[in-house]
Design a protein around this motif. Structure first.
Motif, mmCIF file in Angstrom:
data_model
loop_
_atom_site.group_PDB
_atom_site.id
_atom_site.type_symbol
_atom_site.label_atom_id
_atom_site.label_comp_id
_atom_site.label_asym_id
_atom_site.label_seq_id
_atom_site.Cartn_x
_atom_site.Cartn_y
_atom_site.Cartn_z
ATOM 1 N N PRO A 14 -76.386 30.383 43.791
ATOM 2 C CA PRO A 14 -77.108 31.302 44.879
ATOM 3 C C PRO A 14 -76.850 32.570 44.683
ATOM 4 N N ALA A 15 -77.733 33.602 44.589
ATOM 5 C CA ALA A 15 -77.693 35.075 44.639
ATOM 6 C C ALA A 15 -76.892 35.519 45.670
ATOM 7 N N GLU A 16 -75.499 35.426 46.038
ATOM 8 C CA GLU A 16 -74.719 35.807 47.061
ATOM 9 C C GLU A 16 -73.317 36.262 46.599
ATOM 10 N N VAL A 17 -72.831 37.053 47.397
ATOM 11 C CA VAL A 17 -71.432 37.721 46.865
ATOM 12 C C VAL A 17 -70.440 36.408 46.616
ATOM 13 N N THR A 18 -70.647 35.435 47.497
ATOM 14 C CA THR A 18 -69.716 34.304 47.341
ATOM 15 C C THR A 18 -69.762 33.419 45.868
ATOM 16 N N SER A 19 -70.695 33.610 45.230
ATOM 17 C CA SER A 19 -71.164 33.201 43.922
ATOM 18 C C SER A 19 -70.265 33.800 42.858
ATOM 19 N N VAL A 20 -69.703 34.930 43.086
ATOM 20 C CA VAL A 20 -69.189 35.749 42.004
ATOM 21 C C VAL A 20 -67.678 34.904 41.650
ATOM 22 N N PRO A 21 -66.845 34.617 42.648
ATOM 23 C CA PRO A 21 -65.595 33.802 42.071
ATOM 24 C C PRO A 21 -66.071 32.441 41.431
ATOM 25 N N LYS A 22 -67.075 31.865 41.940
ATOM 26 C CA LYS A 22 -67.639 30.697 41.497
ATOM 27 C C LYS A 22 -68.144 30.532 40.008
ATOM 28 N N ALA A 23 -68.773 31.829 39.665
ATOM 29 C CA ALA A 23 -69.191 32.134 38.214
ATOM 30 C C ALA A 23 -67.995 32.226 37.435
ATOM 31 N N VAL A 54 -76.554 40.115 42.115
ATOM 32 C CA VAL A 54 -76.374 39.937 43.553
ATOM 33 C C VAL A 54 -76.838 41.055 44.308
ATOM 34 N N CYS A 55 -76.250 42.185 44.052
ATOM 35 C CA CYS A 55 -76.388 43.550 44.403
ATOM 36 C C CYS A 55 -77.657 44.202 44.363
ATOM 37 N N HIS A 56 -78.036 44.008 43.047
ATOM 38 C CA HIS A 56 -78.948 45.083 42.689
ATOM 39 C C HIS A 56 -80.538 44.367 42.131
ATOM 40 N N SER A 57 -80.387 43.284 42.148
ATOM 41 C CA SER A 57 -81.947 42.485 41.559
ATOM 42 C C SER A 57 -82.536 41.911 42.619
ATOM 43 N N GLY A 60 -80.899 38.844 44.736
ATOM 44 C CA GLY A 60 -80.025 39.015 46.012
ATOM 45 C C GLY A 60 -80.852 39.663 47.263
ATOM 46 N N ARG A 61 -82.008 39.965 47.203
ATOM 47 C CA ARG A 61 -83.114 40.317 48.189
ATOM 48 C C ARG A 61 -83.937 39.340 48.839
ATOM 49 N N VAL A 62 -84.012 38.276 48.206
ATOM 50 C CA VAL A 62 -85.003 37.185 48.604
ATOM 51 C C VAL A 62 -84.312 35.936 49.050
ATOM 52 N N PRO A 63 -84.573 35.267 50.397
ATOM 53 C CA PRO A 63 -84.094 34.176 50.565
ATOM 54 C C PRO A 63 -84.190 33.032 49.366
ATOM 55 N N ASP A 84 -81.154 37.071 36.262
ATOM 56 C CA ASP A 84 -81.663 37.229 37.706
ATOM 57 C C ASP A 84 -83.100 37.319 37.904
ATOM 58 N N ALA A 85 -83.650 37.719 38.985
ATOM 59 C CA ALA A 85 -85.231 37.859 39.118
ATOM 60 C C ALA A 85 -85.515 39.417 38.770
ATOM 61 N N GLY A 86 -84.683 40.263 38.379
ATOM 62 C CA GLY A 86 -84.915 41.658 38.068
ATOM 63 C C GLY A 86 -85.313 42.502 39.261
#
Length: 136
Positions: A14-23, A54-57, A60-63, A84-86
């Motif tokens: 998921p494009a969420e901040v919580t995915s950073v440590p998972k990645a 997550v923060c700039h594409s 991270g902005r769409v559900p 990401d979705a660009g």
């Protein structure tokens, strides 16, 4: 002798901040036992690129937005893609002046400093930001 590309793995998150440590954890597990000389650098750069996605594409902005991390090895080089979705509003931008006291803005600067090579390109479905590290 030229070796073929060896895909180590790919994960969609998921494009969420919580995915950073998972990645980061996923890449660490892929590289365990590989004796890659720059595993710590790879983990840092994956963290930076997933954070940027997550923060700039648009991911991270769409559900339901997603980020993909793909890792491969080729002729002693580790190659990582973050997909990401660009964004129609933003492109990856390397700051030449970095404020070390700020809380951000150093992601691509770190990638540029630590990676053997890096870049980005648009696809029909989004954007890929990638880096390579020698010594795999």
């Amino acid at each position: 002798m030229v070796k073929e590309l060896e895909t180590l793995g790919q994960v969609e998150l998921p494009a969420e901040v919580t995915s950073v440590p998972k990645a980061r954890r996923y890449v660490r597990e892929l590289l365990e036992g590989s004796a890659h000389a720059q595993t710590d650098d790879a983990l840092l750069l994956v963290s930076e690129l997933v954070t940027n996605a997550v923060c700039h594409s648009d991911s991270g902005r769409v559900p339901g937005g997603r980020v993909i991390v793909a890792v491969a090895r080729h002729n002693g080089t580790l190659h990582c893609d973050v997909i990401d979705a660009g964004s129609a509003r933003r492109i990856p931008w390397l700051r030449t002046e970095v404020d070390f006291d700020s809380g951000g803005g150093r992601g691509l600067w770190l990638v540029q400093k630590l990676a053997t090579a890096w870049g980005w390109h648009e696809t029909t479905t989004g954007r890929v930001v990638w880096f390579q590290l020698g010594g795999a």
